[in-house]
Enzyme design. Structure first.
Site, PDB file in Angstrom:
ATOM      1  N   HIS A   1       0.759  -1.147   0.084  1.00 29.50           N
ATOM      2  CA  HIS A   1      -0.005   0.056   0.003  1.00 29.50           C
ATOM      3  C   HIS A   1       1.008   1.242   0.156  1.00 29.50           C
ATOM      4  CE1 HIS A   1      -2.832   3.128   1.628  1.00 29.50           C
ATOM      5  NE2 HIS A   1      -3.883   2.200   1.272  1.00 29.50           N
TER       6      HIS A   1
ATOM      7  N   LYS B   1     -10.777  -0.487  10.473  1.00 28.84           N
ATOM      8  CA  LYS B   1     -10.584  -1.851   9.826  1.00 28.84           C
ATOM      9  C   LYS B   1     -11.178  -2.707  10.759  1.00 28.84           C
ATOM     10  CE  LYS B   1      -7.776  -1.035   5.738  1.00 28.84           C
ATOM     11  NZ  LYS B   1      -8.047   0.318   5.469  1.00 28.84           N
TER      12      LYS B   1
ATOM     13  N   CYS C   1      -4.682   2.299  -3.796  1.00 26.44           N
ATOM     14  CA  CYS C   1      -3.521   2.799  -3.037  1.00 26.44           C
ATOM     15  C   CYS C   1      -2.268   1.890  -3.492  1.00 26.44           C
ATOM     16  CB  CYS C   1      -3.483   3.130  -1.601  1.00 26.44           C
ATOM     17  SG  CYS C   1      -4.737   4.287  -1.396  1.00 26.44           S
TER      18      CYS C   1
ATOM     19  N   ASP D   1       2.856  -4.312   8.264  1.00 29.39           N
ATOM     20  CA  ASP D   1       1.660  -3.708   8.155  1.00 29.39           C
ATOM     21  C   ASP D   1       0.644  -4.664   8.195  1.00 29.39           C
ATOM     22  OD1 ASP D   1      -0.801  -2.556   7.267  1.00 29.39           O
ATOM     23  OD2 ASP D   1       0.049  -1.897   5.215  1.00 29.39           O
TER      24      ASP D   1
ATOM     25  N   GLN E   1      -4.738  -5.672   6.940  1.00 31.67           N
ATOM     26  CA  GLN E   1      -5.844  -6.436   6.214  1.00 31.67           C
ATOM     27  C   GLN E   1      -5.830  -7.899   7.008  1.00 31.67           C
ATOM     28  OE1 GLN E   1      -7.895  -5.505   4.179  1.00 31.67           O
ATOM     29  NE2 GLN E   1      -7.341  -3.324   3.754  1.00 31.67           N
TER      30      GLN E   1
END
Length: 415
Positions: free
Chosen positions: A125, A228, A370, A202, A205
């Site tokens: 991202h 999220k 992104c 990261d 997700q």
């Protein structure tokens, strides 16, 4: 599959105001962009601002004490959520983007030297690309990209080839927001540490969809985002190893992050407050803690199991549509991939697809998500993405597939 639906999706949809009342025919398949919020999270925000509103840490009165306890309890809940035994290692930020920037600027400025190397991947991202571009330019470092293989997975052979003793940090996504691929972080962290490199993850997700254990993964930093995770916007967090965070200078200066301020110098508060300048997003942090409790009450293993089955069904339906190509590994190749499908349709722009689906009350994402370097790698400018959660159902996927066929037919006839 139907038993799972009855136990999770149909039961839990009632917790979300968006899926009730006037919106009960809305099909929301954009969970990778932001999750919907259960009533108890909304209520926790309302309760704080209605009855507990005060600044934290600085007041001697009862409202400040209550707000501080609620705020710090959310820090403990966040630490527990990722299996950290040390709440001081949780730094509240505005979002995961700020968490990554904090590491890039604070750790990077303090540790990177000319010709050092930073290793990221083509599937990242922008929030895990741009901060490293900026610090690499400032410190005259080399930013190196790991390639992707033919299945849309991280190319481990290429990673091993590019990893060296010059690599000072590897910064990778856990689950790609576009490809859905889940990276083998345990193996990557072992290899990185053998070369003396740190590893930042990261986890935006992955955190809402499966158990994430920092000890098992062996990482050094983790960035997460509340919105999220069924929580409020405007709040995220950085987890880092205490011994690393202790050596990092502050990212922002001001109130709260200091111990003493003199006319010509200042010294810093202990962790975690050294990195939390100014009044924080108190109500939002409390709301995030409520959201984490909510997810754990369902069970991350149960969520993961259900979404795995639902993702298989999504792929089966989409793969049966002519001229539609899905990016990333299928559930047959990678069973633990993320619960999303990103696709493009030959000769049709993804924005047109998303707009026409929206006319049928189906919400999906369109654009580059992104991830412009990734789209250039595939030679396409934009894609459409349907992303799932534990509130998604097979009938919603059926509706998506049928409407997609109709949309494609319409656009081909009228192009």
């Amino acid at each position: 599959m139907n038993d799972l639906v009855n136990k999770i999706a149909e039961k839990r949809r009632n917790d979300f105001p968006l899926f009730n009342g006037n919106n009960n025919n809305l099909i929301y398949l954009d969970h990778a962009a932001t999750s919907q919020k259960p009533k108890e999270v909304i209520d926790s925000l309302k309760k704080y601002y209605s009855f507990q509103n005060a600044n934290v840490h600085r007041g001697a009165h009862q409202l400040s004490a209550i707000a501080t306890e609620k705020f710090e309890n959310s820090r403990r809940l966040t630490a527990n959520f990722i299996n950290s035994n040390n709440a001081k290692e949780i730094i509240f930020t505005r979002n995961a983007t700020e968490a990554i920037n904090l590491v890039a600027y604070s750790w990077g400025n303090n540790n990177l030297q000319e010709d050092d190397e930073i290793l990221i991947s083509l599937m990242e991202h922008h929030s895990n690309i741009v901060p490293w571009q900026l610090i690499a330019n400032a410190k005259k470092c080399k930013l190196i990209y790991i390639n992707i293989d033919e299945n849309g997975e991280l190319d481990l052979v290429d990673f091993k080839r590019k990893l060296s003793t010059k690599t000072k940090i590897v910064s990778l996504v856990h689950v790609s927001n576009t490809l859905g691929s889940c990276n083998p972080i345990e193996e990557i962290s072992d290899l990185a540490h053998q070369k003396g490199s740190l590893l930042l993850l990261d986890a935006c997700q992955s955190l809402a969809h499966k158990p994430v254990d920092i000890k098992k993964l062996g990482i050094d930093f983790l960035a997460g985002s509340s919105h999220k995770l069924c929580g409020p916007t405007g709040i995220g967090f950085l987890w880092g190893r205490e011994e690393i965070l202790d050596k990092m200078p502050p990212f922002l200066g001001g109130g709260e992050m200091i111990n003493e301020v003199f006319e010509d110098k200042s010294n810093w508060a202990d962790l975690p407050h050294k990195f939390e300048a100014g009044t924080p997003a108190i109500g939002e942090a409390i709301g995030m803690g409520t959201a984490l409790n909510y997810l754990q009450s369902i069970g991350l293993n149960e969520i993961h199991h259900y979404e795995k089955e639902l993702t298989k069904y999504l792929f089966e339906k989409l793969e049966g549509i002519d001229d539609l190509k899905i990016l990333g590994p299928s559930p047959l190749i990678q069973p633990d991939r993320g619960p999303l499908a990103t696709f493009h349709i030959k000769g049709i722009h993804s924005n047109d697809v998303a707009e026409l689906l929206d006319n049928s009350n189906i919400c999906i994402r369109s654009g580059h998500h992104c991830c412009q370097p990734l789209h250039r790698f595939y030679g396409i400018k934009s894609t459409a993405r349907a992303s799932l959660s534990f509130t998604s159902t097979p009938s919603e996927i059926d509706s998506l597939a049928e409407e997609l066929k109709s949309v494609i037919s319409f656009l081909k006839k009228n192009s």
